[in-house]
Design a protein around this motif. Structure first.
Motif, PDB file in Angstrom:
ATOM      1  N   VAL A 255       0.812  -1.234   0.000  1.00 56.12           N
ATOM      2  CA  VAL A 255       0.000   0.000   0.000  1.00 56.12           C
ATOM      3  C   VAL A 255       0.837   1.272   0.000  1.00 56.12           C
ATOM      4  N   VAL A 258       0.443   3.221  -3.176  1.00 57.82           N
ATOM      5  CA  VAL A 258      -0.922   3.768  -3.274  1.00 57.82           C
ATOM      6  C   VAL A 258      -1.029   5.054  -2.465  1.00 57.82           C
ATOM      7  N   HIS A 259      -0.563   4.993  -1.222  1.00 56.14           N
ATOM      8  CA  HIS A 259      -0.682   6.170  -0.359  1.00 56.14           C
ATOM      9  C   HIS A 259       0.281   7.276  -0.777  1.00 56.14           C
ATOM     10  N   ARG A 262      -1.397   9.002  -3.645  1.00 54.40           N
ATOM     11  CA  ARG A 262      -2.512   9.852  -3.202  1.00 54.40           C
ATOM     12  C   ARG A 262      -1.991  11.128  -2.548  1.00 54.40           C
TER      13      ARG A 262
END
Lengths: 267, 342, 455, 160
Positions: A255, A258-259, A262
């Motif tokens: 993740v 992904v973070h 973002r």
């Protein structure tokens, strides 16, 4: 034997006391060290503290911030000149912990704690340790060895350009929970292209680390989905995330990009 | 990234009282000289409000306001035997024992009042406000205060009663398992709505709508406390809780409230609670035990909602973001393998 | 919260004066003023603190215990070992004739889980007790450990608990509690679809904000007053009486105000040893779990593994249900044989199924003993059953809520354990859920009643 | 063990005690002064049951050394009511059925008081943040959040 508290007027005097007694530990806000004592850590029997007012001072002048090691997370949140750092300070504990936990203590907080320090790493902060200027990353490398009993007087850093500082803590529990991954970034842009980038991770190793591969891959790129793709592809380079009660190393690695994506793409 | 919505349902029942019975609870009730009533028990209040509920049950049965009842419990020198507070048995077992004791005490109280009023005890009734009167003639009355004084100082009577509740123990047949595990069951149905982040496996529980059938809500506000708190615990069990996140490995077990995960005040689902009452034949005023049942249906309802949202099943609790993400990746790998095969 | 009075109105009289009234809780005033007295809210002169030395190994033989340094530590008043405990091997449910006694209060020759109590230190302060505990030297010979249900039941697995002789609890019915109803094989043979799935869970902690503990005061009368947060006063008194071989008349338990239980305070793990300490020292003794002990040493809800196999018809009727349930009891029984038995009684859930086969096992592993928790024997089973119901509905192409109406039990239906259903209300809960959640179901389901079958 | 004198004001009353040097405020309050409204839920700083207000700031008494509180003004839930007159937060928790077992309640009320003293009209989000360091295992938090919002409303009514 029972515990004792010894308070000294200056950090220097406290440092001397600490050096003289192997079973003494420095107490800042107490959130780490008193917990250890309560839980039966027998390696120390003495708290050493310093009442030096300089330790709780914040100075912001000419684009340079200097924060005393004894400044609490709540103290950071209250300081208007450090408004950009409030999200990082608020990422630490609940309100009571933030009234106690200090900038200096956070430097020593083991993963998955130490979210504020992640911000300091992205800010490329310098620590004042016995008068010497030590880069925060150097300190972290030697935290359990040469700096294990170091007394930090203050941290200082250049204020990031307006809007260039980004911070995210990903947690299972809201609003207060331990970190799955914490990311701090100072990303400067000109004419639609990234001109400089400093990226720091918490919980992607046993201490906060920089992400140099990501930083390199961002330079010259637009802060768009396509522009950051190459950086995300190397997001986990150099990381060795822990497995703990909050998340596994596998999950953290999965993740992180992904973070990071973002965070970089947030307005 | 995509936030995927889904909803799921689950329906459950739950037995009241210790499995297979054989779990007694006893109660004593007596009046003070001024007409207050003591309930003596050894049952434990875990925070669910046992003391308050026993007071209301005693008050209803004797016919006095709840403020006139004092509950003295959980002292083995004074309280008669209770098996304990577990298995959703407190309200049901102790409540029945209190009713029995209170009925006996009420009978003595009415007999004393009858002597004072020179009527038959069977013609008397209570008004619930502290008075005893002749049925159909409310002006012929005596206060419970005066009745208690008369009992103690004039008539030499003890306004008291003994109560006992025991469901005989059932022994399962060794071959067929024929047995009587419980005498009454509570029921529930929950619909949960979730959103699932398909890139991280994170789940937000948006709403839970719980319908609980609990026999009788003896104190609706206290029932609400149990059901709302239980619903939160159900969500917590579904998504967060375990002492050993890598079971059966014993590594990385949580040692504190930071490492042991439970939803925080910022993670709350919009929660609706609806209560139905089908009185249990053997329940105190029809009550069943709702305290455990109320935390169960959310777990499968959320699991089913996650499947509805992202099409993967996680059949191991807790349903962590990691388990969902692994399932999503396995599904994607399988789908791309199938696409290649075609 | 909303009370929906329209359901079952004819079965209920709503004319009560105190019942059904939202009276304020009599104990809440104490809570909000901080004046409620919990067991630990008392200061006693001369109070001793009990600290347990615990096993660092999952499974090990104890070669020797050396207390010489610990005994000399300043502030230490007494150190207890197994030899001090009059009846050291116990089991809680012996009170209802569920044996054998299989657990040591303090370990003798073996430890069977990481965290097991070995030596109890009684000292003037917590710190002194901690320091002395660090000086206790236990020489262990580490043994192979069994950590999962599968390992425990594998042929040739090391025996976890010799008092049982095998790694599962032996019921009067054999290796598991059994329920047999109808002919499950015939049911499968006639089914349109068969679905077999496996479900699991990890251990779960009650995590009450107040940890397990007690304070024991030796009285001048020769009796012992034990202020405790047990959930069951006489369970505790009677077990303490057995363990200490002490007349129950000498024991006085005071409790009833507990900072959260959830099933976590029905074991009897602190009171007997604290009473023994008070007896042997003549001083009050406090034994309160640290938060870490509450999280990792106190019994959790058991991890479980469930295999469910169902036969279902195209029209949604479940015609056969086969369940194998395994409860991970950890190293000792505590309440787990009871929980596994309760689990057997719960299947096949609130549905009427003509052919049912249930095997429920209580399995021993070298893990923290598990025990009761809110929903004991049912919570994880309900998770498995209700996810299985969702899968079955999708398998036959039905709406999951309507699928449950088809199978819901009603008054008079015979359950698998051969009791007729009484007081059912599942259908009404689902009808109300359909309305509240705006989850439409066919009119025929809204017309159903738990009290009678149609036609 | 060295004992040191500590003087502070507890709920408006001067207190002077000898405590062990290095003793926590939690211990000093519970064992020396007898204010058992302060609860020991974890002694790790993770549950908030021991929360007190020191010079207007919420603190965890389990991680605070008593000796460092010399000269401070300390507030606990045990001193919040004036005789039989409850503080609005106490009234709201009682009437709002926001307590079950009651063990977290004193710390929860202190966290709420620290909030309302600075921010008399908090949003729901403010309340959630204010109690984020306090664990409740019984209620699911919602009744507590509602009680704190109700107390704030009651405050504004009485101020108006």
């Amino acid at each position: 034997m029972g515990l004792a508290l010894k308070t000294y007027p200056t950090l220097t005097a406290a440092g001397e006391a600490l050096a003289a007694q192997a079973t003494a530990r420095y107490i800042g806000g107490g959130t780490l060290v008193v917990r250890d004592a309560n839980e039966g850590d027998l390696r120390f029997d003495t708290y050493v503290s310093a009442s030096d007012p300089e330790l709780s001072a914040i100075a912001v002048t000419d684009g340079q911030a200097t924060i005393g090691a004894g400044v609490t997370m709540a103290g950071i949140v209250r300081e208007p000149a450090l408004g950009f750092l409030a999200p990082a300070a608020k990422a630490v504990g609940g309100p009571a912990i933030r009234n106690m936990a200090t900038v200096g203590g956070n430097l020593f907080a083991p993963t998955p704690y130490g979210d504020f320090t992640v911000a300091l790493v992205a800010l490329d902060a310098s620590l004042d340790i016995e008068g010497a200027a030590v880069p925060v990353t150097d300190f972290l490398t030697g935290r359990e060895t040469i700096y294990a009993r170091a007394l930090v007087r203050a941290v200082s850093f250049r204020l990031p350009a307006e809007g260039s500082f980004r911070f995210a803590k990903v947690s299972r529990i809201r609003p207060k929970g331990l970190s799955i991954v914490t990311i701090a970034a100072v990303v400067e842009e000109r004419s639609g292209a990234i001109t400089s980038a400093r990226i720091a991770y918490g919980c992607m190793a046993d201490r906060p680390i920089r992400a140099p591969a990501v930083e390199r891959a961002l330079i010259g790129k637009a802060r768009t989905k396509d522009g950051i793709a190459a950086a995300l592809a190397v997001a986990t380079e150099g990381t060795s995330p822990p497995t703990d009660a909050i998340a596994s190393a596998w999950y953290r690695s999965e993740v992180l990009p992904v973070h990071l994506g973002r965070l970089l793409l947030s307005p | 990234m995509a936030m995927k919505h889904g909803r799921g349902v689950a329906a459950v029942n739950y037995p009241t009282g210790m499995n297979l019975g054989g779990d007694p609870t006893q109660a004593l009730v007596h009046s003070t000289p001024t007409g207050n009533f003591m309930v003596t028990l050894s049952s434990v209040d875990l925070g669910q409000g046992m003391k308050q509920i026993m007071a209301q049950i005693c008050a209803e049965t004797i016919g006095v306001p709840t403020e006139r009842v004092i509950v003295d419990t959980a002292d083995t020198d004074t309280g008669p035997h209770c098996m304990g507070t577990f298995a959703s048995r407190g309200t049901h077992r102790a409540g029945n024992a209190v009713i029995a004791a209170a009925k006996e005490a009420r009978q003595v109280m009415l007999e004393v009042a009858a002597e004072e009023l020179e009527v038959n005890a069977s013609d008397l009734d209570t008004d619930g406000a502290g008075n005893i009167h002749v049925r159909g003639a409310p002006q012929r009355s005596i206060s419970i205060f005066d009745t208690a004084l008369a009992a103690h100082f004039k008539r030499g009577r003890s306004i008291s009663g003994r109560g006992m509740f025991l469901i005989p123990r059932s022994y399962p047949d060794t071959e067929t398992g024929a047995m009587k595990p419980s005498t009454c069951y509570a029921h529930a149905c929950t619909v949960a709505e979730v959103e699932v982040d398909d890139e991280t496996g994170e789940v937000n529980v948006l709403t839970v709508k719980n319908v609980f059938e609990i026999g009788r809500a003896l104190n609706p506000k206290m029932v609400e406390q149990q059901l709302v708190g239980g619903s939160w615990m159900g969500i917590s069990h579904a998504l967060y809780e375990t002492t050993e996140p890598y079971y059966p490995s014993r590594e990385h077990g949580g040692r504190d409230f930071n490492e042991y995960l439970m939803p925080g005040p910022g993670d709350l689902a919009e929660t609706e609670v609806i209560v139905l009452e089908r009185p249990a034949a053997d329940g105190p005023y029809g009550a069943k035990g709702p305290g455990e049942m109320c935390a169960n249906p959310q777990i499968p309802a959320i699991a089913n909602a996650i499947f509805d949202a992202v099409g993967v099943r996680v059949d191991t609790l807790p349903i962590t973001p990691e388990r969902i993400l692994r399932a999503l990746k396995a599904k994607a790998a399988q789908e791309s393998a199938e696409a290649v095969a075609h | 919260m909303e009370l929906r009075k329209t359901y079952f109105a004819d079965e209920r009289k709503d004319d009560l004066k105190e019942i059904g009234q939202p009276r304020l809780r009599s104990d809440a005033l104490g809570h909000v003023t901080g004046t409620t007295t919990f067991f630990a809210d008392r200061n006693l002169p001369g109070l001793l603190h009990l600290k347990m030395v615990r096993s660092p190994h999952h499974h090990a033989r104890i070669r020797s215990i050396d207390l010489s340094e610990a005994e000399k530590h300043p502030g230490v008043v007494r150190i207890l070992t197994a030899a001090d405990v009059p009846h050291n091997v116990y089991t809680i449910l012996i009170l209802i004739q569920v044996g054998p006694e299989d657990e040591t209060v303090l370990a003798t020759d073996k430890v069977r889980w990481k965290g097991e109590a070995v030596v109890a230190i009684l000292a003037d302060s917590e710190r002194a007790a901690q320091e002395a505990a660090a000086k206790v030297k236990v020489d262990y010979e580490v043994l192979p450990a069994v950590l999962s249900i599968e390992e425990a039941l594998a042929p040739g697995a090391p025996i976890v608990n010799e008092y049982h002789g095998q790694n599962y609890y032996r019921y009067d019915s054999g290796e598991c509690r059994k329920v047999r109803y109808g002919d499950v094989e015939a049911g499968f043979a006639g089914a349109d679809h068969i679905l077999e799935q496996t479900y699991g869970s990890g251990p779960i902690e009650h995590a009450p904000t107040e940890t397990t503990g007690c304070i024991v005061v030796p009285e001048g009368s020769g009796r012992f007053t034990c202020y405790t947060n047990t959930q069951a006063m006489f369970f505790t008194l009677d077990n303490a009486s057995i363990i200490l071989q002490m007349d129950g008349a000498k024991l006085h338990m005071v409790g009833g105000t507990v900072g959260g239980g959830f099933g976590g305070k029905v074991d009897v793990t602190v009171e007997p040893i604290a009473i023994l300490g008070a007896k042997l020292t003549g001083r009050p003794v406090s034994f309160i779990y640290s938060r870490e002990e509450e999280m990792q040493i106190s019994s959790p809800r058991a991890a479980e593994k469930l295999v469910i196999k169902d036969g279902v018809m195209k029209d949604g009727r479940i015609v056969a249900r086969y369940v194998k349930a395994y409860i991970d009891a950890g190293a000792y029984s505590r309440h787990s044989p009871y929980g596994a038995q309760k689990s057997a009684a719960h299947f096949p859930g609130p549905y009427t199924v003509p052919n049912v086969w249930v095997d429920s096992y209580c399995v021993y592993t070298n893990r923290t003993p598990s025990s009761a928790m809110r929903g004991f024997g049912v919570t994880i089973g309900d998770f498995a059953l209700e996810v299985q119901m969702d899968k079955l509905a999708r398998l036959v192409g039905m709406d999951p809520l309507e699928f449950r109406f088809v199978n819901a039990y009603r008054d008079g239906d015979m359950k698998a354990h051969r009791q007729p259903t009484e007081g059912a209300a599942l259908i009404e809960c689902m009808q109300e859920a359909s309305r509240a959640a705006r989850w439409p179901v066919a009119e025929k389901y809204l017309a159903m009643s738990s009290a009678r079958r149609e036609g | 063990m060295t004992k040191v004198p500590v003087q502070f004001v507890l709920n408006g009353e001067e207190k002077a005690e000898f405590v062990e040097s290095g003793a926590t405020l939690l211990r000093a309050l519970r064992e020396k002064i007898g204010d058992t409204s302060v609860k020991a839920g974890c002694q790790q700083g993770t549950c908030g049951s021991c929360a007190v207000v020191v010079d207007g700031e919420l603190r965890l008494s389990c991680l605070t050394l008593a000796e460092r509180c010399g000269g401070c003004s300390i507030e606990t839930t045990g001193g919040l009511a004036h005789g039989e007159v409850l503080h609005p937060l106490q009234r709201a928790f009682n009437e709002g059925f926001a307590t079950q077992c009651g063990f977290c309640t004193p710390g929860m009320i202190m966290a709420a008081k620290a909030l309302l003293d600075r921010n008399p009209q908090p949003s729901r989000e403010d309340v959630v943040e204010a109690i984020s360091g306090n664990i409740c295992r019984c209620t699911g938090y919602e009744p507590i959040i509602q009680a704190i919002l109700a107390a704030a409303r009651a405050n504004s009514l009485s101020a108006a």
